[in-house]
Design a protein around this motif. Structure first.
Motif, PDB file in Angstrom:
ATOM      1  N   SER A  21       0.952  -1.084   0.135  1.00  0.00           N
ATOM      2  CA  SER A  21       0.085  -0.016  -0.152  1.00  0.00           C
ATOM      3  C   SER A  21       0.853   1.353   0.054  1.00  0.00           C
ATOM      4  O   SER A  21       2.053   1.247   0.296  1.00  0.00           O
ATOM      5  CB  SER A  21      -0.989   0.112   1.332  1.00  0.00           C
ATOM      6  OG  SER A  21      -0.193   0.075   2.546  1.00  0.00           O
ATOM      7  N   THR A  23       0.865   3.807   2.129  1.00  0.00           N
ATOM      8  CA  THR A  23       1.542   4.200   3.390  1.00  0.00           C
ATOM      9  C   THR A  23       2.353   2.941   3.981  1.00  0.00           C
ATOM     10  O   THR A  23       3.116   3.206   5.116  1.00  0.00           O
ATOM     11  CB  THR A  23       0.645   4.510   4.263  1.00  0.00           C
ATOM     12  OG1 THR A  23      -0.518   3.492   4.345  1.00  0.00           O
ATOM     13  CG2 THR A  23      -0.481   5.916   3.536  1.00  0.00           C
ATOM     14  N   HIS A  25       0.811   0.686   5.422  1.00  0.00           N
ATOM     15  CA  HIS A  25      -0.226   0.059   6.423  1.00  0.00           C
ATOM     16  C   HIS A  25      -1.332  -0.198   5.645  1.00  0.00           C
ATOM     17  O   HIS A  25      -1.774  -0.095   4.639  1.00  0.00           O
ATOM     18  CB  HIS A  25      -0.397   1.181   7.191  1.00  0.00           C
ATOM     19  CG  HIS A  25       0.772   1.738   8.089  1.00  0.00           C
ATOM     20  ND1 HIS A  25       1.089   0.937   9.280  1.00  0.00           N
ATOM     21  CD2 HIS A  25       1.600   2.602   7.891  1.00  0.00           C
ATOM     22  CE1 HIS A  25       2.041   1.649   9.889  1.00  0.00           C
ATOM     23  NE2 HIS A  25       2.415   2.518   9.001  1.00  0.00           N
ATOM     24  N   VAL A  26      -2.375  -1.198   6.222  1.00  0.00           N
ATOM     25  CA  VAL A  26      -3.543  -1.834   5.627  1.00  0.00           C
ATOM     26  C   VAL A  26      -4.456  -0.644   5.656  1.00  0.00           C
ATOM     27  O   VAL A  26      -5.573  -0.916   4.897  1.00  0.00           O
ATOM     28  CB  VAL A  26      -4.112  -2.971   6.551  1.00  0.00           C
ATOM     29  CG1 VAL A  26      -3.053  -4.021   6.575  1.00  0.00           C
ATOM     30  CG2 VAL A  26      -4.330  -2.620   8.327  1.00  0.00           C
ATOM     31  N   SER A  27      -4.409   0.620   6.223  1.00  0.00           N
ATOM     32  CA  SER A  27      -5.593   1.392   5.991  1.00  0.00           C
ATOM     33  C   SER A  27      -5.299   2.280   4.904  1.00  0.00           C
ATOM     34  O   SER A  27      -6.654   2.633   4.592  1.00  0.00           O
ATOM     35  CB  SER A  27      -5.064   2.647   7.113  1.00  0.00           C
ATOM     36  OG  SER A  27      -3.737   3.369   6.909  1.00  0.00           O
ATOM     37  N   SER A  28      -4.438   2.099   3.871  1.00  0.00           N
ATOM     38  CA  SER A  28      -4.508   2.439   2.575  1.00  0.00           C
ATOM     39  C   SER A  28      -4.532   1.421   1.485  1.00  0.00           C
ATOM     40  O   SER A  28      -4.314   1.593   0.412  1.00  0.00           O
ATOM     41  CB  SER A  28      -3.211   3.472   2.242  1.00  0.00           C
ATOM     42  OG  SER A  28      -2.278   2.657   2.440  1.00  0.00           O
ATOM     43  N   ARG A  31      -9.938  -1.023  -1.481  1.00  0.00           N
ATOM     44  CA  ARG A  31     -10.977  -1.743  -1.056  1.00  0.00           C
ATOM     45  C   ARG A  31     -11.401  -2.564  -2.190  1.00  0.00           C
ATOM     46  O   ARG A  31     -12.430  -3.644  -1.772  1.00  0.00           O
ATOM     47  CB  ARG A  31     -12.028  -1.223  -0.408  1.00  0.00           C
ATOM     48  CG  ARG A  31     -11.478  -0.371   1.002  1.00  0.00           C
ATOM     49  CD  ARG A  31     -12.872   0.280   1.536  1.00  0.00           C
ATOM     50  NE  ARG A  31     -12.061   1.174   2.796  1.00  0.00           N
ATOM     51  CZ  ARG A  31     -13.034   1.616   3.941  1.00  0.00           C
ATOM     52  NH1 ARG A  31     -14.493   1.377   3.609  1.00  0.00           N
ATOM     53  NH2 ARG A  31     -12.548   2.218   4.872  1.00  0.00           N
ATOM     54  N   LEU A  99      -5.831  -6.344  12.474  1.00  0.00           N
ATOM     55  CA  LEU A  99      -5.671  -5.352  11.482  1.00  0.00           C
ATOM     56  C   LEU A  99      -6.970  -5.351  10.621  1.00  0.00           C
ATOM     57  O   LEU A  99      -7.184  -4.751   9.516  1.00  0.00           O
ATOM     58  CB  LEU A  99      -4.670  -5.710  10.529  1.00  0.00           C
ATOM     59  CG  LEU A  99      -3.312  -5.888  11.095  1.00  0.00           C
ATOM     60  CD1 LEU A  99      -2.148  -6.481  10.027  1.00  0.00           C
ATOM     61  CD2 LEU A  99      -2.682  -4.216  11.578  1.00  0.00           C
ATOM     62  N   TRP A 100      -8.055  -5.855  11.120  1.00  0.00           N
ATOM     63  CA  TRP A 100      -9.477  -5.708  10.452  1.00  0.00           C
ATOM     64  C   TRP A 100      -9.321  -6.471   8.958  1.00  0.00           C
ATOM     65  O   TRP A 100     -10.104  -5.943   7.974  1.00  0.00           O
ATOM     66  CB  TRP A 100     -10.048  -4.389  10.371  1.00  0.00           C
ATOM     67  CG  TRP A 100     -10.266  -3.860  11.527  1.00  0.00           C
ATOM     68  CD1 TRP A 100      -9.880  -4.163  12.936  1.00  0.00           C
ATOM     69  CD2 TRP A 100     -10.606  -2.498  11.995  1.00  0.00           C
ATOM     70  NE1 TRP A 100     -10.366  -3.643  13.883  1.00  0.00           N
ATOM     71  CE2 TRP A 100     -10.812  -2.170  13.229  1.00  0.00           C
ATOM     72  CE3 TRP A 100     -11.230  -1.447  11.109  1.00  0.00           C
ATOM     73  CZ2 TRP A 100     -11.367  -1.195  13.912  1.00  0.00           C
ATOM     74  CZ3 TRP A 100     -12.043  -0.312  11.577  1.00  0.00           C
ATOM     75  CH2 TRP A 100     -11.925  -0.160  13.068  1.00  0.00           C
ATOM     76  N   LEU A 300     -12.450  -2.452   4.603  1.00  0.00           N
ATOM     77  CA  LEU A 300     -11.869  -2.200   6.081  1.00  0.00           C
ATOM     78  C   LEU A 300     -12.954  -1.721   7.210  1.00  0.00           C
ATOM     79  O   LEU A 300     -13.211  -0.786   7.188  1.00  0.00           O
ATOM     80  CB  LEU A 300     -10.807  -0.999   5.794  1.00  0.00           C
ATOM     81  CG  LEU A 300      -9.852  -0.792   6.909  1.00  0.00           C
ATOM     82  CD1 LEU A 300      -8.920  -1.926   7.300  1.00  0.00           C
ATOM     83  CD2 LEU A 300      -9.202   0.440   6.830  1.00  0.00           C
ATOM     84  N   ARG A 301     -13.271  -2.795   8.044  1.00  0.00           N
ATOM     85  CA  ARG A 301     -14.404  -2.346   9.004  1.00  0.00           C
ATOM     86  C   ARG A 301     -14.053  -3.497  10.137  1.00  0.00           C
ATOM     87  O   ARG A 301     -13.369  -4.410   9.965  1.00  0.00           O
ATOM     88  CB  ARG A 301     -15.747  -2.706   8.401  1.00  0.00           C
ATOM     89  CG  ARG A 301     -15.893  -4.117   7.842  1.00  0.00           C
ATOM     90  CD  ARG A 301     -17.412  -4.251   7.762  1.00  0.00           C
ATOM     91  NE  ARG A 301     -17.632  -5.750   7.396  1.00  0.00           N
ATOM     92  CZ  ARG A 301     -18.051  -5.776   5.904  1.00  0.00           C
ATOM     93  NH1 ARG A 301     -17.971  -4.985   4.984  1.00  0.00           N
ATOM     94  NH2 ARG A 301     -18.311  -7.065   5.580  1.00  0.00           N
TER      95      ARG A 301
END
Length: 470
Positions: A21, A23, A25-28, A31, A99-100, A300-301
């Motif tokens: 990703s 960043t 991280h998994v946040s980016s 989806r 990490l969802w 991501l939830r």
């Protein structure tokens, strides 16, 4: 920093992970794309998955994430005698929940990665879209070279000079890559071993060796619990794990969706996901496999279940497939609750680690003041009267009367010949674990103080160990 912390009681692990990703991280994660979890080969770490992360076919079409397992790479962990492939699978479950992560495709390389992945798929089936294993491992290490592998690990961990260490590391490299490994790749692997697992870090090597050498074979009922689509990729020249074991696993995965698929790489040997000649083929075959499966998003939830409930489902599944209801009552907040090894082996693993850790910081260092290896393996001097052949075994030159025989690389590096593919029995594994402690230099030193050097040979073969029962 990209870590997942796991702490419960005396157990602790901080799992390092990398992603593709923007960043890191998994946040980016995108989806709209499916997620692939990649598991690295044993003795290596996630940095050795660059052939996959650098492949645009994978990098552009999927979210990629890889974790360093305990004692590997940047992961930090406290050694635990209960650790085995089942607890490693639980580590992955804890990380997925933290990490969802959405249900993902699993890409698993070599022995520890494949054993972790198949157990994770059995315990947490709702988290696995598909399972791909590269170089299907034998149920346990092959009896044909079990003791040889043990001896090489001991030589590696307790080397007292650079020549001895390089010899051991070259033999290990020949095991895992095959005897025809490219010189530059051999230099890279040996430099990695010298940097990450030098003799003064031999306690980490012991932690990995415990999981590798003491693993128990999966039962047919446990393999039958796999219901996801399964792809096995295996080299037909693999010396460590003969292809017959891949055929056996295909036959045992009776409930895999649409039947388990086996793709054979002609001439493939060793780490097929690392070797440049075969890695691209593995990527292509894997992509063809997953592209035929239903498309999945990576939402991501927050998980619907708490961590305790999520892990409890895994313990309940293990209790069902092992016919042991007591497993479901274990602590769901500790990965060690998933351990399947006996109390005797648990104690041996602790003693082996403690013996390796004793005076480890005083052990030989192959690194210079800059923290790098002092030389490349290929730059070593050849000024002694022994010379190495193509499989790195030494022989004496210029002896006319010596009869020449054709070299069989498989025999030189410990690979099994035809008919020698029998996995090591539980008795062989337990005896080897006992000897690993009994003949550890630290153990012998302690015994010498008690009985004197003259009597040490009479007792080292029968050092009493307090063994429990399952």
């Amino acid at each position: 920093m990209p870590y997942v912390d796991i702490a419960q009681g005396s157990d602790f692990a901080s799992l390092w992970y990398i992603t593709n990703s923007p960043t890191g991280h998994v946040s980016s994660f995108d989806r709209a794309k499916p997620t692939i979890i990649l598991l690295h080969p044993f003795f290596l770490d996630s940095t050795w998955l660059d052939t996959q992360f650098g492949d645009p076919r994978l990098n552009e079409g999927y979210n990629l994430i890889a974790f360093d397992q305990r004692a590997a790479g940047r992961t930090l962990s406290r050694p635990n005698g209960k650790q085995d492939s089942w607890t490693d699978a639980a580590d992955l479950a804890f990380a997925c929940h933290a990490l969802w992560l959405s249900p993902s495709h699993i890409w698993a390389s070599e022995t520890t990665g494949a054993n972790l992945a198949i157990r994770f798929a059995a315990l947490f089936p709702h988290m696995v879209l598909s399972l791909t294993m590269l170089s299907v491992p034998s149920p346990t290490e092959l009896e044909a070279y079990f003791h040889t592998c043990d001896e090489l690990l001991h030589m590696w961990a307790h080397a007292e000079d650079l020549d001895t260490l390089e010899f051991a590391l070259m033999q290990v490299t020949a095991y895992i890559t095959g005897p025809d490994v490219d010189a530059d790749l051999a230099d890279e692997i040996i430099a990695y071993f010298e940097t990450v697992y030098p003799p003064f870090n031999r306690h980490r090597l012991a932690q990995i060796g415990n999981v590798l050498m003491n693993r128990e074979a999966l039962l047919k009922k446990e393999l039958a619990a796999i219901r996801q689509p399964v792809l096995l990729i295996h080299g037909d020249k693999n010396q460590i794990h003969p292809i017959q074991h891949a055929h056996n696993m295909v036959a045992d995965l009776i409930n895999a969706k649409d039947g388990a698929k086996l793709y054979t790489i002609k001439g493939g040997q060793g780490y097929i996901s690392v070797l440049p000649t075969t890695a691209s083929v593995c990527n292509r075959v894997f992509l063809q496999f997953v592209s035929r499966l239903p498309h999945a998003r990576s939402e991501l939830r927050a998980p619907d279940d708490s961590l305790e409930v999520f892990i409890s489902h895994g313990l309940e599944t293990m209790a069902e497939i092992t016919d042991d209801p007591s497993i479901a009552q274990r602590d769901p907040l500790s990965p060690m609750s998933f351990s399947r090894i006996s109390v005797a082996v648990q104690q041996l693993q602790v003693e082996n680690y403690m013996a390796a850790a004793k005076d480890a910081r005083k052990a030989f260092s192959p690194l210079g003041s800059d923290g790098r290896p002092m030389r490349k393996y290929s730059e070593r001097k050849h000024d002694h009267w022994f010379q190495g052949d193509r499989s790195w075994m030494s022989y004496v030159e210029n002896i006319p009367e010596a009869e020449e025989h054709p070299v069989n690389p498989a025999q030189h590096v410990g690979g099994p010949t035809e008919g020698q593919i029998q996995p090591a029995s539980g008795e062989v594994m337990l005896n080897s674990a006992q000897q690993r402690i009994a003949f550890n230099p630290g153990t012998i030193e302690r015994m010498e103080k008690i009985v004197g050097k003259t009597g040490i040979q009479k007792v080292t073969g029968a050092i009493p160990l307090k063994l429990g029962s399952r």
